[in-house]
Design an enzyme around this catalytic site. Structure first.
Site, short mmCIF file in Angstrom:
data_model
loop_
_atom_site.label_atom_id
_atom_site.label_comp_id
_atom_site.label_asym_id
_atom_site.label_seq_id
_atom_site.Cartn_x
_atom_site.Cartn_y
_atom_site.Cartn_z
N HIS A 236 -16.11 -50.43 -73.87
CA HIS A 236 -15.14 -49.39 -73.51
C HIS A 236 -14.10 -49.91 -72.51
CE1 HIS A 236 -14.52 -45.12 -74.44
NE2 HIS A 236 -13.93 -45.03 -73.27
N ARG A 239 -14.70 -49.76 -68.71
CA ARG A 239 -14.49 -48.51 -67.95
C ARG A 239 -15.78 -47.77 -67.60
NH1 ARG A 239 -9.76 -45.88 -67.92
NH2 ARG A 239 -10.49 -43.86 -68.68
N ASP A 267 -12.92 -55.74 -79.10
CA ASP A 267 -11.84 -55.43 -78.16
C ASP A 267 -12.26 -55.87 -76.76
OD1 ASP A 267 -13.51 -53.49 -77.03
OD2 ASP A 267 -12.35 -51.79 -77.74
N GLY A 269 -9.94 -56.88 -73.21
CA GLY A 269 -9.25 -57.99 -72.55
C GLY A 269 -8.44 -58.89 -73.46
N ARG A 271 -5.21 -59.90 -75.06
CA ARG A 271 -3.86 -59.56 -74.62
C ARG A 271 -2.75 -60.33 -75.31
NH1 ARG A 271 -6.19 -55.78 -73.57
NH2 ARG A 271 -6.66 -54.84 -71.53
#
Length: 338
Positions: A236, A239, A267, A269, A271
């Protein structure tokens, strides 16, 4: 519109929590909820980003000079690139009131569809969030992935009905959202789901179910048993629980366990297009990127989203060319070093 301009404009619109950092690495917003940070100190989000940077790519240009094709087939569809916009809900709560939920979803879903990829949409306590998200997906002929949180079964039934009406080609559940405080405060409480409960949710979905929030081989095997067609290796975005490993660290073992039988996305990090390449080389079929797409919308609307997608695609294509892969299928494990 250049991506630098997108960032500059976004900083004026994002609100008090997100700083619109040049590199979204979790440092500046580490413990901001509401906002893009974590309910704890935010060390997992930071680790997510850092571990992708520790992986290096192996350059090899002694190969044929051919055009680069970044397209990929997933869920029976051809996409222009192997990355998706990740789900973000309650935009006004976590960012600013520049956009309503309807406006944000319309911009993101339509801009992604126009660029040949797809957006996952978010969910939240306000029932209207899912209403607006599924409307946006329906407008694009089902090119989008509504993401339902692990509510109690009655609420899930209501939201899945909206998903079916949208014609979405797939639906997701972010089971890792079980760690969000507002879900635990529901009556009856929402949160984690057993394999048997997930089997029922798979039946309700009416479309291939993508289970997001898998961080162990054990979890991946349970998702497979429940009937999920795909998983997202995800914590997540760091988070919901401090002291987790990064998604890059757990991805290889999960791919080895279920990658031949399920679609595996990742997913956390990721970028840049180089990061996308690394994830694919480690066995992922595709990736999700969430926070930077929020910045793209707030920095330039549809034009900002297009600029960010172009940036990622160009970086991915350049990395492929420099490492000797002309198609996504030619990306192999020996093209990275770690």
């Amino acid at each position: 519109m250049e991506y630098k301009e997108v960032l500059e404009q976004a900083r004026k619109n994002l609100g008090p929590y997100c700083k619109g950092c040049t590199v979204c690495n979790g440092m500046a917003c580490r413990n901001t909820i509401p906002g893009p940070g974590a309910k704890g100190v935010g060390d997992t989000a930071i680790r997510n980003f850092q571990k992708w940077q520790e992986i290096r790519v192996n350059m090899d240009t002694i190969c044929e000079n051919q055009p680069i094709d970044t397209s990929v087939e997933l869920f029976g569809r051809r996409f222009a690139a192997p990355f998706f916009a990740g789900p973000v809900g309650a935009i006004k709560t976590h960012y600013s009131e520049v956009y309503t939920e309807e406006e944000y979803n319309d911009i993101l879903v339509s801009a992604c569809a126009a660029a040949g990829i797809a957006a996952f949409t978010g969910d939240g306590l306000n029932a209207q969030i899912m209403v607006e998200a599924t409307k946006a997906v329906a407008k694009q002929g089902g090119v989008g992935v509504p993401t339902v949180k692990p509510w109690n079964i009655e609420t899930i039934e209501e939201k899945m009905a909206l998903v079916r009406e949208s014609g979405a080609f797939a639906v997701a559940m972010d089971i890792d959202a079980a760690g969000l405080p507002f879900l635990k405060n529901m009556t009856p409480p929402a949160g984690g789901k057993s394999v048997e409960e997930m089997k029922e949710i798979v039946k309700l979905a009416g479309a291939p179910l993508i289970l997001k929030g898998i961080m162990t081989v054990k979890g991946a095997l349970k998702a497979k048993e429940a009937g999920a067609k795909a998983i997202v290796v995800s914590n997540h975005g760091g988070r919901v629980l401090d002291q987790c490993p990064s998604t890059a660290e757990v991805l290889p073992a999960i791919v080895e366990a279920v990658g031949q039988e399920m679609t595996v996305l990742v997913d956390g990090g990721i970028r840049s297009g180089v990061d996308v390449f690394k994830a694919l080389a480690m066995g992922a079929d595709g990736v999700l990127i969430a926070r930077p797409f929020v910045t793209a919308v707030y920095g330039g609307g549809a034009e900002g989203v297009a600029a960010y997608i172009k940036k990622l695609s160009d970086e991915l294509a350049d990395t492929m060319a420099m490492c000797g892969a002309h198609t996504i299928g030619e990306i192999t494990r020996d093209m990275i070093w770690n």
